[in-house]
Design an enzyme around this catalytic site. Structure first.
Site, PDB file in Angstrom:
ATOM      1  N   PHE A 121       0.858  -1.185   0.000  1.00 38.73           N
ATOM      2  CA  PHE A 121       0.000   0.000   0.000  1.00 38.73           C
ATOM      3  C   PHE A 121       0.891   1.230   0.000  1.00 38.73           C
ATOM      4  CE2 PHE A 121      -2.230   3.162   2.820  1.00 38.73           C
ATOM      5  CZ  PHE A 121      -3.191   3.557   1.892  1.00 38.73           C
ATOM      6  N   GLY A 241      -7.890   0.072   9.923  1.00 39.50           N
ATOM      7  CA  GLY A 241      -7.660  -1.360  10.084  1.00 39.50           C
ATOM      8  C   GLY A 241      -6.196  -1.678  10.253  1.00 39.50           C
ATOM      9  N   GLY A 339      20.383  -5.839  31.842  1.00 38.34           N
ATOM     10  CA  GLY A 339      21.661  -5.165  32.075  1.00 38.34           C
ATOM     11  C   GLY A 339      22.529  -5.153  30.831  1.00 38.34           C
ATOM     12  N   GLU A 363       2.292   3.848  10.075  1.00 41.15           N
ATOM     13  CA  GLU A 363       0.819   3.804  10.106  1.00 41.15           C
ATOM     14  C   GLU A 363       0.251   4.966  10.923  1.00 41.15           C
ATOM     15  OE1 GLU A 363      -0.931   1.867   8.290  1.00 41.15           O
ATOM     16  OE2 GLU A 363       0.422   0.240   7.752  1.00 41.15           O
ATOM     17  N   SER A 366       2.571   8.591  16.750  1.00 40.60           N
ATOM     18  CA  SER A 366       1.798   8.743  17.989  1.00 40.60           C
ATOM     19  C   SER A 366       1.160  10.127  18.072  1.00 40.60           C
ATOM     20  CB  SER A 366       2.701   8.511  19.206  1.00 40.60           C
ATOM     21  OG  SER A 366       3.067   7.154  19.310  1.00 40.60           O
TER      22      SER A 366
END
Length: 379
Positions: A121, A241, A339, A363, A366
């Site tokens: 896409f 989606g 660690g 996509e 945030s």
């Protein structure tokens, strides 16, 4: 909300877990190091039905729901986030054809998905990342064809030899802006369509992510997916989606990081006792597990909403935002638990940390997810 899995969902979860454990776990580090997923892995996933999860039975697929997709992607991601990425993006493309494709397109591309062909896409461009509406790739009508010119970047599931077809968002009526965008499918090997640079990435190194170049690329007008001018709308619906799929990928990474931490805390001895006896590290683990269960609940709620045809934008953005940020946080804590060893490639947590870092970016970042959430809440 009741999230009890039905028999089919349990079967798909167990099938994916078994496949990932047997086929991916032994070669996950190799996939990361060599930056490629072996072709036979894709072929095996096609045989099992993972490339056709959401393809209806009439086209040869199992016709499974979004919850099954979430379960499969998360189980794959527990062992190899790169492989999970391929399935998450590919099933997004399946959805585009299911919701907007002509019958001829469904017959061609959904059947191809059953056979193991992989779809891509293409929305993002160099000057149009979060601002997807700024895309400049054009598709001009010439008789019975579209002639496409432009380029796309950071496109998943397309590499030098991998990837079989791509749904491209292009301007068919540039003067209309986003209302002049259309979705057009282009097959690999079409004259004028070339795969450019394959990106060298920090994480998910096995997944193909490349530049796509269109130079007088001519395709039939029958390759239009949906109607002219609906491309931006189709893209935004697909991303809803797709965000659930990316959240599922983040969930799998988190679950793997927690499991690795539990194992290490039981084995690593310091000051005469396993480090798992230290309350401070136990509290790390408690926070990691609680936040991950919360992410899972959001993801399943979004998946159920998608299967019930309910409004999806807010839930999809919420689960993607929370799960992706949590993946970065959890893998960071897991690395701290390990660690110095966690920083070394001898332990898989180093790879998980790198793989997790992309999820809050692709996509929709945030920051974009928070814009979507706020807009929906303020309605």
């Amino acid at each position: 909300m009741n999230f009890q899995l039905n028999d089919t969902q349990k079967m798909m979860r167990d099938l994916a877990r078994d496949f990932a454990t047997k086929e991916l776990a032994p070669i996950a580090a190799e996939i990361d190091q060599e930056e490629r997923i072996p072709k036979e892995i894709i072929e095996k996933m096609a045989e099992i039905g993972f490339t056709a999860l959401n393809v209806p039975e009439e086209y040869g697929g199992p016709g499974l729901d979004t919850v099954c997709k979430v379960l499969v992607v998360s189980e794959l991601a527990r062992q190899c986030a790169s492989t999970a990425e391929v399935i998450a993006v590919h099933t997004l493309v399946n959805d585009i054809f299911l919701k907007h494709g002509t019958e001829a397109q469904k017959q061609k591309y959904l059947t191809a998905a059953v056979e193991g062909k992989i779809g891509a896409f293409a929305l993002t461009e160099a000057g149009a990342g979060s601002d997807a509406a700024a895309a400049k790739t054009k598709a001009v009508v010439d008789g019975d064809d579209y002639v496409i010119n432009g380029s796309k970047c950071f496109i998943s599931n397309m590499g030098p030899t991998e990837g079989d077809y791509v749904v491209v968002i292009a301007l068919t009526e540039p003067e209309k802006g986003v209302k002049g965008m259309s979705a057009i499918v282009v097959d690999r090997g079409t004259p004028g369509f070339t795969v450019g640079k394959r990106e060298e990435k920090m994480g998910i190194r096995g997944a193909d992510i490349s530049e796509l170049i269109f130079e007088d690329c001519r395709v039939p007008r029958s390759n239009l997916v949906g109607k002219e001018g609906e491309g931006f709308k189709i893209a935004m619906m697909a991303l809803d989606g797709g965000r659930i799929g990316m959240a599922a990928q983040a969930l799998g990474i988190c679950e793997a990081a927690i499991a690795a931490s539990v194992k290490y805390m039981g084995e690593r001895v310091q000051f005469g006792k396993p480090i798992g006896k230290n309350q401070g590290l136990q509290w790390y683990l408690a926070d990691m597990a609680t936040r991950t269960e919360a992410a899972k609940a959001l993801i399943l709620e979004a998946a159920v909403a998608a299967d019930n045809g309910q409004p999806l934008s807010k839930l999809a953005a919420m689960c993607k935002y929370y799960a992706s940020e949590n993946a970065v946080w959890v893998t960071n804590k897991a690395l701290q638990i390990h660690g110095g060893y966690g920083y070394m490639r001898d332990y898989p947590i180093e790879r998980m940390y790198r793989d997790a870092r992309i999820v809050p970016i692709y996509e929709g970042t945030s920051e974009v997810q928070k814009m979507v959430i706020a807009r929906e809440v303020m309605k």
